[in-house]
Design a protein around this motif. Structure first.
Motif, PDB file in Angstrom:
ATOM      1  N   GLN A  19     -48.790  68.261 -24.101  1.00 36.44           N
ATOM      2  CA  GLN A  19     -50.287  67.464 -24.722  1.00 36.44           C
ATOM      3  C   GLN A  19     -50.741  66.796 -24.211  1.00 36.44           C
ATOM      4  O   GLN A  19     -51.213  67.114 -23.286  1.00 36.44           O
ATOM      5  CB  GLN A  19     -50.741  68.959 -25.564  1.00 36.44           C
ATOM      6  CG  GLN A  19     -52.389  68.863 -26.396  1.00 36.44           C
ATOM      7  CD  GLN A  19     -53.233  69.174 -25.067  1.00 36.44           C
ATOM      8  OE1 GLN A  19     -52.713  70.729 -25.145  1.00 36.44           O
ATOM      9  NE2 GLN A  19     -53.679  68.967 -24.446  1.00 36.44           N
ATOM     10  N   THR A  20     -49.560  65.988 -25.054  1.00 30.20           N
ATOM     11  CA  THR A  20     -49.959  64.686 -24.813  1.00 30.20           C
ATOM     12  C   THR A  20     -50.258  64.235 -23.580  1.00 30.20           C
ATOM     13  O   THR A  20     -50.673  63.371 -22.626  1.00 30.20           O
ATOM     14  CB  THR A  20     -48.562  63.841 -25.597  1.00 30.20           C
ATOM     15  OG1 THR A  20     -49.378  63.667 -26.765  1.00 30.20           O
ATOM     16  CG2 THR A  20     -48.910  62.262 -25.710  1.00 30.20           C
ATOM     17  N   GLN A  22     -49.887  65.794 -20.327  1.00 32.54           N
ATOM     18  CA  GLN A  22     -50.923  66.659 -19.912  1.00 32.54           C
ATOM     19  C   GLN A  22     -52.535  65.940 -20.023  1.00 32.54           C
ATOM     20  O   GLN A  22     -53.297  65.103 -18.631  1.00 32.54           O
ATOM     21  CB  GLN A  22     -51.584  67.937 -20.429  1.00 32.54           C
ATOM     22  CG  GLN A  22     -52.661  68.756 -19.455  1.00 32.54           C
ATOM     23  CD  GLN A  22     -53.464  70.696 -19.545  1.00 32.54           C
ATOM     24  OE1 GLN A  22     -52.696  70.591 -20.512  1.00 32.54           O
ATOM     25  NE2 GLN A  22     -54.020  70.516 -19.650  1.00 32.54           N
ATOM     26  N   THR A  23     -53.076  64.839 -20.643  1.00 31.35           N
ATOM     27  CA  THR A  23     -53.925  64.270 -21.875  1.00 31.35           C
ATOM     28  C   THR A  23     -53.962  62.611 -20.600  1.00 31.35           C
ATOM     29  O   THR A  23     -55.155  62.320 -20.221  1.00 31.35           O
ATOM     30  CB  THR A  23     -53.874  64.170 -22.882  1.00 31.35           C
ATOM     31  OG1 THR A  23     -54.366  65.136 -23.633  1.00 31.35           O
ATOM     32  CG2 THR A  23     -55.212  63.326 -23.220  1.00 31.35           C
TER      33      THR A  23
END
Length: 293
Positions: A19-20, A22-23
């Motif tokens: 998630q990190t 991707q962000t």
């Protein structure tokens, strides 16, 4: 490519979560796309602080919140710190760039029409509870009191001859608030009904169902219950009525210094939040009313 090197660093050396990664990737690809559209020959190595600020401004123009922009800027800072350490860039253009300040949420308030409905159009009975509830609501709206200030009021704080109320605020600072005929009549009626129901000796203005000085929680419950009948805003507390008082005063021509004194604020900068509230209201009215807005 520099961005891919940085993302691999996050994945394999820092063990960042998917998630990190991707962000960070979304923010960096977005920035890379922005500079390409600005100048087809511009590279990430040639970026300067002014260009980053221009990007942030474009994000604000698109309606991004300060929190979202700061997250994107954080990704850019991490990227350029990494790139500088690995010798991919000669300078870090992001380290001196500051993000936008998070704006404080604007105070919620009831519109004047909603207050009119609350005080004039609801069916108010003649029971002690009904008379007390309407008096509390009107007093909050006409005097802009804090909840603790209302529960602390005594009969002796009301000067009906002069039409003024003595209020004890934060740090025991006292202020005088004028009031008009409607509130005077409402208070007289309430006190007559109260005195016909209870004998009390401590001088408290507002009494609970058991004849004791009301608590803040009891006042909150009364306000919350009645505001639910006329508004859909999330907050339905006594402080909303304080905000409604200040907003109505400003909308009807009162100056900030006068409102500051009535509210018991230490500084006019605290009171200025209501200018933002009324401006937001003005923008809504404009959008609703102007044919080309």
């Amino acid at each position: 490519m520099m961005i891919d090197q940085f993302l691999n660093y996050l994945r394999y050396e820092r063990s960042a979560s998917p998630q990190t990664v991707q962000t960070y990737e979304e923010a960096l690809r977005e920035f890379d796309s922005y500079i390409s559209l600005r100048d087809n020959g511009l590279s990430l190595q040639a970026v300067d602080a002014d260009l980053i600020r221009d990007w942030m401004e474009s994000l604000m123009d698109k309606g991004n919140t300060a929190s979202t922009i700061n997250k994107k800027l954080s990704a850019l800072r991490s990227f350029y710190r990494f790139s500088l350490k690995r010798g991919l860039v000669e300078k870090d253009p992001a380290h001196l760039v500051t993000g936008p300040k998070k704006s404080k949420p604007l105070p919620q308030f009831l519109r004047e029409g909603e207050m009119d409905k609350l005080l004039d159009q609801l069916e108010w009975g003649n029971t002690y509870k009904d008379v007390r509830a309407r008096t509390i609501l009107l007093l909050f709206y006409e005097a802009g009191l804090r909840r603790s200030e209302l529960t602390g009021l005594n009969d002796s704080d009301i000067d009906f001859t002069a039409g003024q109320l003595k209020v004890t605020g934060k740090r025991n600072k006292q202020r005088i608030i004028p009031f008009g005929e409607e509130l005077a009549e409402t208070l007289h009626h309430y006190m007559a009904v109260r005195d016909g129901q209870f004998e009390h000796s401590d001088g408290a203005l507002f009494l609970s169902d058991k004849g004791k000085r009301m608590t803040g929680g009891q006042v909150y419950d009364i306000v919350h219950k009645n505001l639910t009948l006329v508004t859909s805003i999330k907050k339905r507390s006594p402080h909303v009525l304080r905000h409604s008082f200040a907003t109505a005063m400003l909308n009807n021509g009162a100056g900030l210094e006068s409102i500051k004194s009535l509210l018991g604020h230490e500084s006019v900068s605290t009171t200025e939040i209501y200018t933002h509230t009324t401006f937001e209201q003005l923008k809504r009215v404009y959008k609703e009313a102007h044919p080309r807005a």
